[in-house]
Design an enzyme around this catalytic site. Structure first.
Site, PDB file in Angstrom:
ATOM      1  N   ARG A  30     -12.475  14.403   7.775  1.00  0.00           N
ATOM      2  CA  ARG A  30     -13.285  14.696   6.586  1.00  0.00           C
ATOM      3  C   ARG A  30     -14.745  14.925   6.957  1.00  0.00           C
ATOM      4  O   ARG A  30     -15.257  14.303   7.888  1.00  0.00           O
ATOM      5  CB  ARG A  30     -13.210  13.529   5.587  1.00  0.00           C
TER       6      ARG A  30
ATOM      7  N   HIS B 288     -12.606   1.838   0.043  1.00  0.00           N
ATOM      8  CA  HIS B 288     -12.460   0.781   1.057  1.00  0.00           C
ATOM      9  C   HIS B 288     -13.050  -0.550   0.549  1.00  0.00           C
ATOM     10  O   HIS B 288     -13.426  -1.407   1.347  1.00  0.00           O
ATOM     11  CB  HIS B 288     -13.213   1.122   2.369  1.00  0.00           C
TER      12      HIS B 288
ATOM     13  N   ARG C  83      -2.227  -1.992  -3.831  1.00  0.00           N
ATOM     14  CA  ARG C  83      -3.498  -1.302  -3.611  1.00  0.00           C
ATOM     15  C   ARG C  83      -3.549  -0.099  -4.561  1.00  0.00           C
ATOM     16  O   ARG C  83      -2.623   0.705  -4.597  1.00  0.00           O
ATOM     17  CB  ARG C  83      -3.574  -0.804  -2.172  1.00  0.00           C
TER      18      ARG C  83
ATOM     19  N   GLU D 184      -7.157  -5.929   4.780  1.00  0.00           N
ATOM     20  CA  GLU D 184      -7.077  -5.589   3.361  1.00  0.00           C
ATOM     21  C   GLU D 184      -5.872  -6.258   2.698  1.00  0.00           C
ATOM     22  O   GLU D 184      -5.944  -6.654   1.540  1.00  0.00           O
ATOM     23  CB  GLU D 184      -6.985  -4.059   3.210  1.00  0.00           C
TER      24      GLU D 184
ATOM     25  N   ASN E  96       0.875  -1.176   0.000  1.00  0.00           N
ATOM     26  CA  ASN E  96       0.000   0.000   0.000  1.00  0.00           C
ATOM     27  C   ASN E  96       0.913   1.228   0.000  1.00  0.00           C
ATOM     28  O   ASN E  96       1.441   1.623   1.027  1.00  0.00           O
ATOM     29  CB  ASN E  96      -0.889  -0.044   1.246  1.00  0.00           C
TER      30      ASN E  96
END
Ligand code: ADP
Length: 396
Positions: free
Chosen positions: A239, A179, A90, A383, A9
């Protein structure tokens, strides 16, 4: 024969990695290069029987990847680079092009490049990761695993925004969702918990510093909270999540800022940080709440409200649910967060929390009582494992 597969990632200032023996799904080592681009960058690696942490200059992504690979040799985890057969990358934004992971070749790299304007903070470093591994491991296969592909099964009424249609036609402006690798993993693991149920309807809540919620039927995404970018949906650490779009116009006007500055504020200085005025970390908010800090209490109430609204919407969207899954930093580790969310939903949906089971942190656990009309569970997301699984499936 067992294969060594590395899940990568690559972010703008970090490269995280996890090396697996597949198909056994055994983690050989994991770690990250952090503050890439700085003189005082950090490198961490953890493996069975050891751990190393150093501060050193890591001036770019190539240096970071070289450091990762060299440390594998130094720590005698591999004896040559060639032992790593597949690298799974990713990639955050796959646009409308990818509904599954793919072999990462130059053509895919070109597509990912064309999507940079949609996700500049993510796709650019993701590509840098690919280019660097391609250069340093010329014999390894590369696989691209997109955050967006799991959400490509949404129907138009779930992914379109009610704006002029030509914006969609000309610029592909629509909901993509993110996601996806996590939600897919949670859906697969979640289905094991409801295998006796006649229906297969799951609401997955990935609630970390980035947060998103997804409605999944029969393993396929029906609706998801993030939008064109990861700014949409529920409230997050920094956010906004969904807000009335006119807030952008009015806040720019009143603060005398342009949209780029305001977009940055919506991404980096809003959410928990913006409302509380002091932290984007839910643990700090909890500590301040315990001392009676009113802004911290408001932050928490708002965070719960926005999560609950999406879960309720998605239960309705699925015509009922068989399972609600809590995951990621807050979802996995905060019994208080889960209790407050369930408290709000229980009247409408007949939920019953098992308070003792809910004490769990960071491991898989059913947290509802047998009487609960919808099963509730904590499932730690993985992940990287999902990326490694996709590497094996796609590179056959
Ligand atoms: P991301 O991957 O999006 O950066 P994470 O999933 O790691 O984020 O989640 C990070 C957040 O999880 C932290 O900001 C913190 O608020 C929260 N968190 C982590 N551990 C705990 C804990 N023990 N209790 C409550 N919240 C926690």
């Amino acid at each position: 024969m067992s294969k060594k597969v590395m899940a990568v990632n690559a972010g703008s200032s970090s490269v995280k990695f996890k090396l697996f023996n597949m198909p056994e799904e055994v983690v050989i080592c994991s770690g990250m290069a952090d503050r890439v681009g700085w003189e005082d960058a950090q490198f961490k690696i953890k493996y069975e029987g050891g751990e190393k942490k150093v501060t050193l200059p890591i001036l770019d992504h190539e240096v970071a990847v070289k450091l990762i690979l060299d440390s594998l040799i130094e720590e005698k985890i591999v004896s040559s680079y060639d032992e790593i057969e597949i690298v799974g990358h990713r990639v955050v934004q796959g646009g409308k092009y990818y509904d599954d992971s793919v072999m990462f070749d130059d053509q895919v790299a070109e597509r990912v490049t064309s999507l940079i304007s949609l996700a500049p903070l993510h796709n650019k470093p993701n590509l840098m990761g690919f280019e660097t591994f391609k250069k340093l491991l010329p014999n390894a296969k590369n696989v691209a695993v997109f955050d967006t592909s799991f959400h490509q099964t949404m129907a138009p009424q779930d992914y379109m925004f009610p704006i002029p249609y030509e914006f969609y036609e000309k610029y592909d402006i629509r909901r993509y969702g993110f996601h996806g690798t996590s939600h897919k993993y949670l859906s697969i693991e979640g289905q094991k918990l409801i295998k006796d149920s006649k229906t297969n309807r799951i609401v997955t809540c990935h609630i970390g510093s980035g947060a998103s919620i997804t409605a999944i039927r029969d393993g396929k995404c029906v609706a998801t909270s993030m939008g064109l970018t990861p700014l949409g949906g529920v409230m997050m650490g920094t956010r906004t999540g969904d807000i009335d779009p006119s807030v952008m116009w009015y806040a720019c006007k009143m603060e005398n800022k342009d949209i780029f500055e305001m977009y940055d504020i919506f991404n980096k200085k809003s959410g928990m940080l913006g409302v509380s005025g002091f932290s984007n970390d839910s643990r700090d908010i909890d500590t301040a709440m315990a001392k009676g800090d009113e802004r911290a209490i408001l932050t928490d109430n708002l965070f719960i409200r926005r999560t609950v609204d999406f879960i309720a919407q998605y239960i309705a969207r699925l015509g009922g649910a068989d399972l609600i899954v809590f995951s990621a930093g807050i979802g996995e580790n905060s019994p208080k967060f889960r209790r407050l969310v369930i408290e709000e939903l229980k009247g409408a949906f007949g939920l019953e929390l098992d308070e003792v089971a809910n004490k769990i942190r960071g491991s898989i656990q059913v947290i509802s009582t047998p009487n609960s009309k919808i099963k509730l569970a904590v499932i730690p997301t993985d992940e990287e494992l999902m990326i490694a699984r996709d590497c094996m499936r796609i590179s056959k």
